[in-house]
Design a protein around this motif. Structure first.
Motif, PDB file in Angstrom:
ATOM      1  N   LYS A  49       5.541  18.590 -81.246  1.00 14.95           N
ATOM      2  CA  LYS A  49       4.755  17.779 -82.175  1.00 14.95           C
ATOM      3  C   LYS A  49       5.556  17.465 -83.437  1.00 14.95           C
ATOM      4  O   LYS A  49       5.453  16.356 -83.994  1.00 14.95           O
ATOM      5  CB  LYS A  49       3.466  18.515 -82.537  1.00 14.95           C
ATOM      6  N   ALA A  50       6.344  18.446 -83.894  1.00  9.51           N
ATOM      7  CA  ALA A  50       7.196  18.214 -85.066  1.00  9.51           C
ATOM      8  C   ALA A  50       8.228  17.127 -84.778  1.00  9.51           C
ATOM      9  O   ALA A  50       8.479  16.248 -85.613  1.00  9.51           O
ATOM     10  CB  ALA A  50       7.889  19.514 -85.467  1.00  9.51           C
ATOM     11  N   LYS A  51       8.817  17.174 -83.582  1.00 10.98           N
ATOM     12  CA  LYS A  51       9.796  16.154 -83.188  1.00 10.98           C
ATOM     13  C   LYS A  51       9.138  14.779 -83.115  1.00 10.98           C
ATOM     14  O   LYS A  51       9.697  13.779 -83.590  1.00 10.98           O
ATOM     15  CB  LYS A  51      10.405  16.518 -81.831  1.00 10.98           C
ATOM     16  N   LEU A  52       7.947  14.720 -82.512  1.00 10.56           N
ATOM     17  CA  LEU A  52       7.230  13.447 -82.396  1.00 10.56           C
ATOM     18  C   LEU A  52       6.953  12.868 -83.778  1.00 10.56           C
ATOM     19  O   LEU A  52       7.119  11.653 -84.004  1.00 10.56           O
ATOM     20  CB  LEU A  52       5.919  13.660 -81.644  1.00 10.56           C
ATOM     21  N   ASN A  53       6.555  13.698 -84.699  1.00  8.32           N
ATOM     22  CA  ASN A  53       6.248  13.247 -86.056  1.00  8.32           C
ATOM     23  C   ASN A  53       7.490  12.697 -86.748  1.00  8.32           C
ATOM     24  O   ASN A  53       7.462  11.625 -87.373  1.00  8.32           O
ATOM     25  CB  ASN A  53       5.663  14.407 -86.856  1.00  8.32           C
ATOM     26  N   THR A  54       8.607  13.440 -86.607  1.00  2.92           N
ATOM     27  CA  THR A  54       9.865  13.018 -87.253  1.00  2.92           C
ATOM     28  C   THR A  54      10.391  11.716 -86.657  1.00  2.92           C
ATOM     29  O   THR A  54      10.755  10.781 -87.380  1.00  2.92           O
ATOM     30  CB  THR A  54      10.923  14.122 -87.108  1.00  2.92           C
ATOM     31  N   VAL A  55      10.430  11.658 -85.321  1.00  2.00           N
ATOM     32  CA  VAL A  55      10.988  10.480 -84.655  1.00  2.00           C
ATOM     33  C   VAL A  55      10.103   9.259 -84.865  1.00  2.00           C
ATOM     34  O   VAL A  55      10.585   8.131 -84.974  1.00  2.00           O
ATOM     35  CB  VAL A  55      11.195  10.762 -83.144  1.00  2.00           C
ATOM     36  N   SER A  56       8.791   9.465 -84.935  1.00  2.00           N
ATOM     37  CA  SER A  56       7.879   8.347 -85.181  1.00  2.00           C
ATOM     38  C   SER A  56       8.194   7.678 -86.518  1.00  2.00           C
ATOM     39  O   SER A  56       8.133   6.450 -86.645  1.00  2.00           O
ATOM     40  CB  SER A  56       6.433   8.835 -85.165  1.00  2.00           C
ATOM     41  N   LYS A  57       8.535   8.479 -87.512  1.00  2.00           N
ATOM     42  CA  LYS A  57       8.934   7.923 -88.803  1.00  2.00           C
ATOM     43  C   LYS A  57      10.249   7.153 -88.676  1.00  2.00           C
ATOM     44  O   LYS A  57      10.425   6.086 -89.293  1.00  2.00           O
ATOM     45  CB  LYS A  57       9.072   9.040 -89.838  1.00  2.00           C
ATOM     46  N   GLN A  58      11.169   7.702 -87.854  1.00  2.00           N
ATOM     47  CA  GLN A  58      12.450   7.017 -87.643  1.00  2.00           C
ATOM     48  C   GLN A  58      12.259   5.674 -86.953  1.00  2.00           C
ATOM     49  O   GLN A  58      12.936   4.686 -87.267  1.00  2.00           O
ATOM     50  CB  GLN A  58      13.385   7.905 -86.818  1.00  2.00           C
ATOM     51  N   ILE A  59      11.329   5.629 -86.004  1.00  2.00           N
ATOM     52  CA  ILE A  59      11.036   4.374 -85.294  1.00  2.00           C
ATOM     53  C   ILE A  59      10.543   3.322 -86.278  1.00  2.00           C
ATOM     54  O   ILE A  59      10.915   2.139 -86.210  1.00  2.00           O
ATOM     55  CB  ILE A  59       9.995   4.609 -84.180  1.00  2.00           C
ATOM     56  N   GLY A  60       9.727   3.763 -87.228  1.00  2.00           N
ATOM     57  CA  GLY A  60       9.240   2.835 -88.249  1.00  2.00           C
ATOM     58  C   GLY A  60      10.368   2.250 -89.069  1.00  2.00           C
ATOM     59  O   GLY A  60      10.366   1.052 -89.387  1.00  2.00           O
ATOM     60  N   VAL A  61      11.346   3.085 -89.401  1.00  2.00           N
ATOM     61  CA  VAL A  61      12.504   2.616 -90.180  1.00  2.00           C
ATOM     62  C   VAL A  61      13.329   1.636 -89.362  1.00  2.00           C
ATOM     63  O   VAL A  61      13.767   0.583 -89.861  1.00  2.00           O
ATOM     64  CB  VAL A  61      13.364   3.822 -90.625  1.00  2.00           C
ATOM     65  N   MET A  73      11.263   4.739 -78.217  1.00  2.00           N
ATOM     66  CA  MET A  73       9.807   4.659 -78.033  1.00  2.00           C
ATOM     67  C   MET A  73       9.398   5.131 -76.639  1.00  2.00           C
ATOM     68  O   MET A  73       8.369   5.798 -76.467  1.00  2.00           O
ATOM     69  CB  MET A  73       9.335   3.219 -78.262  1.00  2.00           C
ATOM     70  N   ALA A  74      10.202   4.785 -75.641  1.00  2.00           N
ATOM     71  CA  ALA A  74       9.925   5.239 -74.275  1.00  2.00           C
ATOM     72  C   ALA A  74      10.018   6.761 -74.189  1.00  2.00           C
ATOM     73  O   ALA A  74       9.208   7.422 -73.526  1.00  2.00           O
ATOM     74  CB  ALA A  74      10.898   4.594 -73.303  1.00  2.00           C
ATOM     75  N   GLU A  75      11.016   7.303 -74.886  1.00  2.00           N
ATOM     76  CA  GLU A  75      11.185   8.772 -74.901  1.00  2.00           C
ATOM     77  C   GLU A  75       9.991   9.442 -75.560  1.00  2.00           C
ATOM     78  O   GLU A  75       9.489  10.467 -75.093  1.00  2.00           O
ATOM     79  CB  GLU A  75      12.476   9.112 -75.648  1.00  2.00           C
ATOM     80  N   MET A  76       9.503   8.840 -76.657  1.00  2.00           N
ATOM     81  CA  MET A  76       8.357   9.412 -77.370  1.00  2.00           C
ATOM     82  C   MET A  76       7.072   9.298 -76.551  1.00  2.00           C
ATOM     83  O   MET A  76       6.187  10.135 -76.654  1.00  2.00           O
ATOM     84  CB  MET A  76       8.183   8.740 -78.721  1.00  2.00           C
ATOM     85  N   LYS A  77       6.968   8.232 -75.753  1.00  2.00           N
ATOM     86  CA  LYS A  77       5.803   8.095 -74.891  1.00  2.00           C
ATOM     87  C   LYS A  77       5.743   9.248 -73.894  1.00  2.00           C
ATOM     88  O   LYS A  77       4.672   9.831 -73.648  1.00  2.00           O
ATOM     89  CB  LYS A  77       5.860   6.761 -74.143  1.00  2.00           C
ATOM     90  N   GLU A  78       6.898   9.594 -73.321  1.00  2.00           N
ATOM     91  CA  GLU A  78       6.957  10.739 -72.407  1.00  2.00           C
ATOM     92  C   GLU A  78       6.611  12.034 -73.134  1.00  2.00           C
ATOM     93  O   GLU A  78       5.912  12.900 -72.603  1.00  2.00           O
ATOM     94  CB  GLU A  78       8.352  10.839 -71.787  1.00  2.00           C
ATOM     95  N   LEU A  79       7.124  12.130 -74.386  1.00  2.00           N
ATOM     96  CA  LEU A  79       6.850  13.342 -75.164  1.00  2.00           C
ATOM     97  C   LEU A  79       5.360  13.472 -75.456  1.00  2.00           C
ATOM     98  O   LEU A  79       4.798  14.570 -75.401  1.00  2.00           O
ATOM     99  CB  LEU A  79       7.662  13.313 -76.465  1.00  2.00           C
ATOM    100  N   ARG A  80       4.711  12.345 -75.754  1.00  2.00           N
ATOM    101  CA  ARG A  80       3.263  12.380 -76.008  1.00  2.00           C
ATOM    102  C   ARG A  80       2.493  12.870 -74.783  1.00  2.00           C
ATOM    103  O   ARG A  80       1.519  13.618 -74.913  1.00  2.00           O
ATOM    104  CB  ARG A  80       2.770  10.982 -76.405  1.00  2.00           C
ATOM    105  N   GLU A  81       2.909  12.434 -73.624  1.00  2.00           N
ATOM    106  CA  GLU A  81       2.255  12.871 -72.390  1.00  2.00           C
ATOM    107  C   GLU A  81       2.440  14.374 -72.182  1.00  2.00           C
ATOM    108  O   GLU A  81       1.521  15.067 -71.745  1.00  2.00           O
ATOM    109  CB  GLU A  81       2.802  12.096 -71.192  1.00  2.00           C
ATOM    110  N   GLU A  82       3.639  14.858 -72.493  1.00  2.00           N
ATOM    111  CA  GLU A  82       3.903  16.305 -72.373  1.00  2.00           C
ATOM    112  C   GLU A  82       3.029  17.089 -73.358  1.00  2.00           C
ATOM    113  O   GLU A  82       2.484  18.144 -73.019  1.00  2.00           O
ATOM    114  CB  GLU A  82       5.382  16.595 -72.633  1.00  2.00           C
ATOM    115  N   ILE A  83       2.919  16.565 -74.584  1.00  2.00           N
ATOM    116  CA  ILE A  83       2.086  17.226 -75.601  1.00  2.00           C
ATOM    117  C   ILE A  83       0.628  17.236 -75.166  1.00  2.00           C
ATOM    118  O   ILE A  83      -0.070  18.254 -75.287  1.00  2.00           O
ATOM    119  CB  ILE A  83       2.248  16.525 -76.965  1.00  2.00           C
TER     120      ILE A  83
END
Length: 392
Positions: A49-61, A73-83
């Motif tokens: 969850k910490a990684k998702l939060n950090t990377v989500s901010k990076q995606i915004g930048v 974004m594809a990587e984070m989608k997989e991470l969300r499913e795992e979470i």
């Protein structure tokens, strides 16, 4: 409900405490394994969850700078499913551990004597000696029928076995005793606040005081609304403060309530089923207390004395016994029974139980208080006692 932190910190001590009831371990041995799985799963998902939060901010930048974020974004989608899968696993494990905890009784106080059943109870004191007769006393059901104050046959006709119709002076006497008890507990030295609660409660209320899930078969159930007829006023009155945080200055709280009580008594066939001793419906005046943890043992003594006062004023011989660990109620850490002498039985019969539940019920019903200046609230201690079962 037992404190999961205490089980973590002193598993062997808590298990030994539960086993002092002499009825087994009640499944407490399942707790460490399930709790370990929960903690491991949370330790695994928190970095995700910490990684998702950090990377989500990076995606915004990246998007703001016009850069391609498709792969991330594809990587984070997989991470969300795992979470999501891990959170569902944790939720399932937490429901499992709660079910186990709800089935484990309170730990008896250290000073409560170990025993198998009521034969191991300890007599603490007596009031008056039983009256001795130079003839064989009649049973109360025969006296009541002879006087025309009970009608067992018509009660059976309209309801079935283990019900009573009170008639004439019988009905008036029942009402008079009820009023006498309420007046005694709400005036003079006794400072209870009178409550007239609903006689039906929801499932959460029954769970909060410990009747559910273990004793559901002993309750009268109203399936249309998922309600239960109350087995004792303890249930609605204790749950008056469910999900509340009380100010320290409000404690202690003392309540008294008259209600009819409804019990299926599923496990008592053939035992005390004649007369008024073990009815499906009976009347009772209840005493309920909420207090700070450091005060609960003194409150138990005072509660018991308040119930005893009824019998002292009426001049009825009784004794007080402390229940053994094998005879304790599910939620209680210590219980005193007040037993009156019944001449036709030739023995003492329980008419009231006064119990200290410590924080066991408060933890189930989430009843807390906050000390002045404290940052976090604490669980109150709850107590209750019959003051008394009127028909008996």
């Amino acid at each position: 409900m037992l404190d999961i932190r205490k089980i973590r910190e002193d598993y062997e001590g808590m298990k030994a405490g539960v086993e002092r009831r002499t009825k087994g371990s009640f499944g407490i041995e399942q707790i460490p394994e399930i709790d370990g799985k929960i903690r491991a799963a949370k330790a695994e998902v928190e970095p995700m969850k910490a990684k998702l939060n950090t990377v989500s901010k990076q995606i915004g930048v990246l998007k703001k700078n016009g850069e391609d974020a498709t792969e991330i974004m594809a990587e984070m989608k997989e991470l969300r499913e795992e979470i999501k899968a891990k959170d569902e696993e944790i939720s399932k494990l937490e429901a499992e551990i709660k079910d186990v905890l709800l089935g484990i009784p309170n730990v008896p106080a250290d000073f409560v004597q170990v025993g198998e059943d009521d034969t191991d109870n300890v007599e603490l004191r007596k009031f008056m000696e039983p009256t001795q007769f130079d003839f064989e006393p009649k049973a109360h059901w025969d006296i009541g029928e002879d006087l025309g104050i009970f009608d067992w046959d018509r009660a059976a006709k309209i309801s079935g076995a283990r019900f009573t119709v009170y008639k004439g002076l019988g009905a008036r006497l029942e009402r008079a005793i009820q009023m006498f008890m309420l007046d005694l507990h709400t005036t003079g030295d006794q400072d209870y606040v009178e409550i007239l609660p609903p006689f039906m409660v929801n499932r959460a209320a029954m769970t909060g005081t410990g009747q559910l899930p273990k004793f559901e078969e002993d309750m009268f159930y109203v399936p249309q609304k998922d309600f239960f007829l109350i087995p004792t006023a303890e249930v609605p009155v204790t749950n008056l403060h469910a999900q509340e945080i009380l100010p320290e200055a409000q404690l202690p709280i003392h309540y008294t309530a008259y209600t009819p009580c409804f019990r299926a008594e599923a496990g008592s066939a053939g035992r005390d089923t004649r007369g008024l001793i073990r009815q499906h419906q009976f009347n009772k005046v209840e005493l309920v207390k909420f207090c700070k943890p450091e005060d609960s043992w003194d409150e138990l003594e005072a509660l018991t004395n308040d119930a005893e006062e009824v019998l002292k004023v009426l001049g009825i011989p009784y004794r007080v016994v402390r229940l053994s660990t094998g005879d304790l109620g599910f939620s209680s850490a210590c219980t005193y029974d007040i037993e009156v002498w019944m001449p036709s039985y030739g023995r003492y019969v329980e008419i009231s139980s006064s119990s200290n539940f410590l924080d066991f019920q408060a933890r189930r019903a989430n009843i807390r208080f906050k000390r002045e200046g404290a940052k976090k609230p604490e669980f109150v201690h709850t107590l209750n006692g019959s003051g008394l079962a009127i028909g008996r």
